[in-house]
Design an enzyme around this catalytic site. Sequence first.
Site, short mmCIF file in Angstrom:
data_model
loop_
_atom_site.label_atom_id
_atom_site.label_comp_id
_atom_site.label_asym_id
_atom_site.label_seq_id
_atom_site.Cartn_x
_atom_site.Cartn_y
_atom_site.Cartn_z
N HIS A 306 111.38 13.82 -63.00
CA HIS A 306 110.83 14.64 -64.38
C HIS A 306 109.22 14.75 -64.87
O HIS A 306 109.29 13.57 -65.77
CB HIS A 306 112.23 14.96 -65.29
CG HIS A 306 112.22 16.17 -65.80
ND1 HIS A 306 111.43 16.34 -66.81
CD2 HIS A 306 113.00 17.37 -65.62
CE1 HIS A 306 111.94 17.95 -67.57
NE2 HIS A 306 113.55 18.39 -67.02
N ASP A 363 119.33 18.29 -61.18
CA ASP A 363 119.59 19.53 -59.78
C ASP A 363 120.21 18.00 -59.34
O ASP A 363 120.60 18.77 -57.81
CB ASP A 363 118.33 19.25 -58.87
CG ASP A 363 117.73 20.79 -59.56
OD1 ASP A 363 118.13 21.47 -60.03
OD2 ASP A 363 116.17 20.78 -60.17
#
Length: 427
Positions: A306, A363
């Site tokens: 991320h 996710d």
Amino acid sequence: MTQNNTAKLELGDKQIELPVVVGSENEHAVDITRLRSETGYITLDSGFGNTGSCQSAITYIDGEKGILRYRGIPIEQLAQQSTFVETAQLLIYGELPTADQTRRFSDLLSQHQRLHERVYKHFANFPSESHPMAVLSSMINAVSCHHPDILEMEDEHTFDSAAARLISKVRTIAAGAFKTAHGEPITYPRTDLPYVRNFLHMMFSLPYDDYDPDDDVVNALRLFLILHADHEQNCSTSTVRMVASSGANLFASCAAGVCALWGPAHGGANMAVLKMLTEIHDQQIPYKDYMERVKQKEFRLMGFGHRVYKNFDPRAKILKQAADKILPKLGINDPLLDIAKGLEEVALKDDYFISRNLYPNVDFYSGIILRAIGVPINMFTVMFAVGRMPGWIAQWKEQVDSKGRIFRPRQIYTGANERDYVPVAQR
Ligand code: ACO
């Protein structure tokens, strides 16, 4: 925001002082607004990793500590105690609503949940293999064609109505896209159902068979939507603010957000994760072999890494716990959950991932939850967009209220120097 010191910058024989801006959580930024006019220089920041594009009071993230708060409230508390509609109001209006404010907002959502009959007809004109994200972004703009009054956004009342329409109708559109792709008749919304149950009704009820979801399914979708409701200046939200900065209306700006979310490096990653887990399962690929190929950079481990979180994504933690609780309650034994946990275990011990601070992101586990609810893979990113709508609306409003300048980054030109046009016969 405070401004209590300055940064000094030396460029050749020039020295300038730049203000330092400090946020309410003690984040520091060098304000370079006057840099170009005073020095002729611009900054270059690939992927905007060091660039603050705005000041915002909506969502706070501390990527090193794994903290996420909406309007100051930790995501863990909202996930446990709030509803999606209440969280949406918190994001958009800045405070937790009173019972009366929630009732009025819910009434607005019910009032605006149906689409204009002409808009329903659009569904039939998309090829059945259309990607639901393409359908969603087109239909958001199609809806706006029927409400030119709300595009002007002249007062608070019009904004409330536009925000409610978007939050309510995006769910109707998502369910319509799903039904059309599956060759099923579209199910109309019901006024007696709360937001999440109504969404599930539109997705899974049939004219001859009303779908009455288990409380755990409703709760799983509530959780999914709340966890996706905002995430400050990511790619799609920055897109919404970029489009809003030109003066574009709420619907156009949010439709652009849907398109930005579509990409596999962003919201499309939830589909990519499920495809990856399915491939590992079907081809019985040992975790270690798969990881070797990731480390050789043949492909990325989807759902990992991320830009902001250099520690656990708090949303991934909540979703992993939810998957552990919800799947057994629904009597589901999903081998993909075991594969996800296996990959995570290998990754968290591997120097490649440790040295790059790569942890599971939202996710990694969200697809497993959606699968348990019965949502097919190609709808995953659409579900993300439904959840993100309140965040985009809040960010659009903040951008418009700030009366800021149009977003217009600069560039360093690296192309050819001036040269003459050559007629085609001489080329
Ligand atoms: N698998 C393997 N290696 C990775 C991964 C990954 N998932 N993510 C990053 N890396 C590696 C890169 O190869 C790079 O290695 P290097 O230093 O040897 O060159 C290093 O980690 C840094 O990667 P960047 O691409 O610079 O990180 P960036 O912040 O630009 O990208 C992103 C963040 C796009 C999320 C990236 O981690 C990624 O592609 N992840 C997989 C896709 C995904 O899950 N996206 C969803 C993000 S969450 C969301 O949008 C809702």
